[in-house]
Design an enzyme around this catalytic site. Structure first.
Site, short mmCIF file in Angstrom:
data_model
loop_
_atom_site.label_atom_id
_atom_site.label_comp_id
_atom_site.label_asym_id
_atom_site.label_seq_id
_atom_site.Cartn_x
_atom_site.Cartn_y
_atom_site.Cartn_z
N GLU A 138 0.82 -1.21 0.00
CA GLU A 138 0.00 0.00 0.00
C GLU A 138 0.85 1.26 0.00
OE1 GLU A 138 -3.61 2.06 2.60
OE2 GLU A 138 -2.32 0.56 3.54
N GLU A 235 -11.88 2.43 5.65
CA GLU A 235 -10.77 2.55 6.60
C GLU A 235 -10.67 4.02 7.02
OE1 GLU A 235 -6.29 0.80 7.09
OE2 GLU A 235 -6.63 2.19 5.43
#
Length: 257
Positions: A138, A235
């Protein structure tokens, strides 16, 4: 229609992971993901997943035990720790039936960091694939995590191509990408072939996706139009409580105006 995953690293953090999984299912989420579940009994976690029918999409490798650690996989000299963290995540992920392991790169500006990251990711991809899991990396913005090794989508793609393993994909977090680079939808379209998961939060506050500079109702529609058939991971850090901030999910479902 979009399918949403609750990231239990940020949502319902006032309860244990098995209870949070049950709560996410009751709230209408289609899947869950988490950060660092290693203190949770994997048998209880798997039972909660089985009871709800929700898939556990991903979990993270641990941050590390040094001050400021945010993973070790790209940090030269810490290969032993990085691979131990990968082994831990793969073992736990297999026990609970997770879909993927997010291997955290760590903070480093070392010249040899790319080579270290690629070598550790090859190790991760081979071991995860043998256990039936995928691996994700990520890009994370430098405002939240200064000196994090992986910052841009293009850098992530380059790493994935260098590793050359089909189990490795990109975690495309709209929050991080917008802060670091912008041009969100064009960048997603250009790199969708290597994207393994998509996450979101408001920008710049990383709260519920109903404020800030990104119009998420339109973004969700655009992502669907691109042909994305995976989940969208919530998130974000709730402004107050998780339950009080779920109006966005109801609206996305067409339940309320």
């Amino acid at each position: 229609m979009a399918r949403f995953s609750a990231n239990l690293g940020f949502l319902w953090t006032d309860r244990g992971l098995p209870e949070a999984i049950l709560t996410a299912a009751a709230a209408g989420f289609d899947a869950v993901e988490c950060h660092f579940p290693y203190d949770e009994d994997p048998v209880a976690v798997r039972a909660a997943l089985a009871r709800t029918g929700l898939p556990l999409l991903a979990l993270n490798t641990v941050r590390g035990d040094r001050d400021g650690d945010f993973g070790q996989a790209a940090v030269p000299g810490r290969e032993t720790e990085a691979r131990a963290a990968i082994d831990q995540a793969v073992t736990y992920g297999a026990e609970v039936g997770a879909g993927a392991v997010h291997v955290m790169a760590g903070r480093t500006t070392a010249a040899e960091a790319d080579a270290t990251f690629v070598a550790n990711l090859r190790y991760a991809a081979q071991h995860a694939a043998a256990a039936g899991l995928d691996v994700l990396i990520e890009p994370i913005n430098h405002y939240d995590v200064p000196d994090y090794h992986l910052v841009t989508v293009e850098q992530g793609r380059s790493v994935i191509e260098a590793v050359g393993h089909p189990a490795l994909g990109l975690m495309f977090d709209c929050y991080h990408v917008q802060i670091s680079q912008g041009d969100l939808l064009r960048r997603l379209d250009d790199h969708l072939d290597v994207v393994g998961h998509i996450q979101f939060a408001s920008v710049p506050n990383r709260a519920e996706p109903d404020e800030g500079e990104l119009a998420y109702p339109q973004i969700f529609e655009a992502i669907d139009a691109l042909g994305w058939d995976g989940f969208l991971g919530a998130e974000y850090r709730p402004r107050t409580t998780t339950d009080e901030g779920l109006g966005w999910l109801s609206r996305a479902r067409g339940i309320t105006p």
